[in-house]
Design a protein around this motif. Structure first.
Motif, PDB file in Angstrom:
ATOM      1  N   GLN A  21       0.823  -1.211   0.000  1.00 36.70           N
ATOM      2  CA  GLN A  21       0.000   0.000   0.000  1.00 36.70           C
ATOM      3  C   GLN A  21       0.857   1.263   0.000  1.00 36.70           C
ATOM      4  O   GLN A  21       0.557   2.226  -0.698  1.00 36.70           O
ATOM      5  N   GLU A  22       1.911   1.265   0.793  1.00 35.23           N
ATOM      6  CA  GLU A  22       2.791   2.433   0.848  1.00 35.23           C
ATOM      7  C   GLU A  22       3.489   2.644  -0.501  1.00 35.23           C
ATOM      8  O   GLU A  22       3.630   3.771  -0.956  1.00 35.23           O
ATOM      9  N   ARG A  23       3.905   1.558  -1.123  1.00 37.90           N
ATOM     10  CA  ARG A  23       4.548   1.690  -2.428  1.00 37.90           C
ATOM     11  C   ARG A  23       3.559   2.212  -3.469  1.00 37.90           C
ATOM     12  O   ARG A  23       3.888   3.078  -4.281  1.00 37.90           O
ATOM     13  N   GLU A  24       2.339   1.695  -3.438  1.00 37.52           N
ATOM     14  CA  GLU A  24       1.316   2.162  -4.374  1.00 37.52           C
ATOM     15  C   GLU A  24       1.069   3.652  -4.176  1.00 37.52           C
ATOM     16  O   GLU A  24       0.922   4.403  -5.146  1.00 37.52           O
ATOM     17  N   TYR A  25       1.040   4.096  -2.933  1.00 42.25           N
ATOM     18  CA  TYR A  25       0.874   5.519  -2.647  1.00 42.25           C
ATOM     19  C   TYR A  25       2.021   6.320  -3.275  1.00 42.25           C
ATOM     20  O   TYR A  25       1.792   7.313  -3.953  1.00 42.25           O
ATOM     21  N   MET A  26       3.246   5.886  -3.033  1.00 41.29           N
ATOM     22  CA  MET A  26       4.407   6.609  -3.560  1.00 41.29           C
ATOM     23  C   MET A  26       4.359   6.669  -5.086  1.00 41.29           C
ATOM     24  O   MET A  26       4.658   7.692  -5.685  1.00 41.29           O
ATOM     25  N   GLU A  27       3.986   5.565  -5.718  1.00 31.75           N
ATOM     26  CA  GLU A  27       3.944   5.515  -7.186  1.00 31.75           C
ATOM     27  C   GLU A  27       2.869   6.435  -7.768  1.00 31.75           C
ATOM     28  O   GLU A  27       3.063   6.993  -8.846  1.00 31.75           O
ATOM     29  N   THR A  28       1.757   6.603  -7.052  1.00 28.97           N
ATOM     30  CA  THR A  28       0.659   7.379  -7.616  1.00 28.97           C
ATOM     31  C   THR A  28       0.597   8.826  -7.125  1.00 28.97           C
ATOM     32  O   THR A  28       0.251   9.711  -7.898  1.00 28.97           O
ATOM     33  N   ILE A  29       0.932   9.080  -5.865  1.00 28.49           N
ATOM     34  CA  ILE A  29       0.784  10.424  -5.300  1.00 28.49           C
ATOM     35  C   ILE A  29       2.111  11.193  -5.287  1.00 28.49           C
ATOM     36  O   ILE A  29       2.139  12.392  -5.544  1.00 28.49           O
ATOM     37  N   GLU A  30       3.196  10.509  -4.976  1.00 27.44           N
ATOM     38  CA  GLU A  30       4.503  11.177  -4.894  1.00 27.44           C
ATOM     39  C   GLU A  30       5.557  10.457  -5.742  1.00 27.44           C
ATOM     40  O   GLU A  30       6.622  10.095  -5.254  1.00 27.44           O
ATOM     41  N   PRO A  31       5.291  10.248  -7.030  1.00 25.78           N
ATOM     42  CA  PRO A  31       6.229   9.485  -7.856  1.00 25.78           C
ATOM     43  C   PRO A  31       7.622  10.107  -7.930  1.00 25.78           C
ATOM     44  O   PRO A  31       8.610   9.383  -8.081  1.00 25.78           O
ATOM     45  N   HIS A  32       7.704  11.418  -7.797  1.00 27.42           N
ATOM     46  CA  HIS A  32       9.004  12.098  -7.826  1.00 27.42           C
ATOM     47  C   HIS A  32       9.887  11.690  -6.651  1.00 27.42           C
ATOM     48  O   HIS A  32      11.109  11.824  -6.714  1.00 27.42           O
ATOM     49  N   VAL A  85      -6.389   2.962   2.225  1.00 27.05           N
ATOM     50  CA  VAL A  85      -7.517   2.089   1.914  1.00 27.05           C
ATOM     51  C   VAL A  85      -7.274   1.539   0.510  1.00 27.05           C
ATOM     52  O   VAL A  85      -6.822   2.270  -0.382  1.00 27.05           O
ATOM     53  N   LEU A  86      -7.554   0.260   0.317  1.00 23.99           N
ATOM     54  CA  LEU A  86      -7.419  -0.334  -1.015  1.00 23.99           C
ATOM     55  C   LEU A  86      -8.146   0.519  -2.048  1.00 23.99           C
ATOM     56  O   LEU A  86      -9.254   1.010  -1.782  1.00 23.99           O
ATOM     57  N   GLY A  87      -7.533   0.668  -3.213  1.00 23.90           N
ATOM     58  CA  GLY A  87      -8.125   1.487  -4.259  1.00 23.90           C
ATOM     59  C   GLY A  87      -9.549   1.099  -4.591  1.00 23.90           C
ATOM     60  O   GLY A  87     -10.398   1.954  -4.841  1.00 23.90           O
ATOM     61  N   SER A  88      -9.836  -0.190  -4.571  1.00 26.15           N
ATOM     62  CA  SER A  88     -11.177  -0.675  -4.913  1.00 26.15           C
ATOM     63  C   SER A  88     -12.216  -0.353  -3.846  1.00 26.15           C
ATOM     64  O   SER A  88     -13.415  -0.524  -4.083  1.00 26.15           O
ATOM     65  N   SER A 121      -0.985  17.674  -2.848  1.00 24.87           N
ATOM     66  CA  SER A 121      -1.934  17.272  -3.888  1.00 24.87           C
ATOM     67  C   SER A 121      -2.750  16.035  -3.508  1.00 24.87           C
ATOM     68  O   SER A 121      -3.583  15.582  -4.287  1.00 24.87           O
ATOM     69  N   ASN A 122      -2.542  15.506  -2.324  1.00 23.83           N
ATOM     70  CA  ASN A 122      -3.269  14.319  -1.881  1.00 23.83           C
ATOM     71  C   ASN A 122      -4.691  14.725  -1.467  1.00 23.83           C
ATOM     72  O   ASN A 122      -4.870  15.587  -0.610  1.00 23.83           O
ATOM     73  N   GLN A 123      -5.667  14.085  -2.057  1.00 19.70           N
ATOM     74  CA  GLN A 123      -7.068  14.400  -1.765  1.00 19.70           C
ATOM     75  C   GLN A 123      -7.490  14.018  -0.348  1.00 19.70           C
ATOM     76  O   GLN A 123      -8.595  14.366   0.085  1.00 19.70           O
TER      77      GLN A 123
END
Length: 161
Positions: A21-32, A85-88, A121-123
């Motif tokens: 989950q943390e990796r998914e967050y980094m990839e989508t919200i803070e990819p830089h 929370v899981l994306g789904s 930018s995180n909602q």
């Protein structure tokens, strides 16, 4: 809204879910920041282990994790480290369930305030504002939020403040 059958304390066996989950967050919200985050993965793992006693998991009817909230307690301040929370299952109220559960578990431990930072930018800032958190400043690209917790019934510390 999807309602979890239960919220429970985290276990060591939950760490792979947290990592994903943390990796998914980094990839989508803070990819830089992903490469930097990966370079300190061991430090992140240490933090997650340290936070396990204050981490809560939301589970579905079959016992599968839907999300978690991770935090730490230092004196009268609880710090929300991460909520996911899981994306789904997003936008179904589970974030609020987890946030409320974190606050309810922190207050009896002596916390009077919860603090957190959210990437600009995180909602998720909408969740925090709706739950009564107020923006208190900025730290780089993060907006800082704080909320004073309601006193716990029967808690003498509430009378001292």
């Amino acid at each position: 809204m999807t309602m979890p059958t239960r919220v429970r304390r985290a276990e060591v066996s939950d760490l792979p879910f947290i990592l994903r989950q943390e990796r998914e967050y980094m990839e989508t919200i803070e990819p830089h920041a992903l490469l930097g985050w990966m370079s300190v993965l061991d430090q992140n793992l240490e933090l997650w282990i340290d936070c396990l006693p204050s981490t809560l998991f939301c589970l579905d009817a079959e016992g599968h994790p839907l999300g978690y909230v991770m935090g730490s307690l230092d004196g009268d301040t609880a710090t929300l480290v991460s909520i996911s929370v899981l994306g789904s299952h997003r936008r179904q109220g589970l974030g609020r369930v987890l946030l409320d559960a974190f606050e309810q578990s922190a207050a009896p431990s002596g916390a009077r305030v919860v603090e957190l930072g959210v990437f600009r930018s995180n909602q998720a800032h909408l969740l925090y504002r709706a739950a009564g958190y107020e923006a208190t400043g900025q730290d780089g690209e993060y907006v800082l939020f704080s909320k004073t917790l309601s006193p716990v019934a029967g808690d003498d510390r509430a009378l001292l403040g």
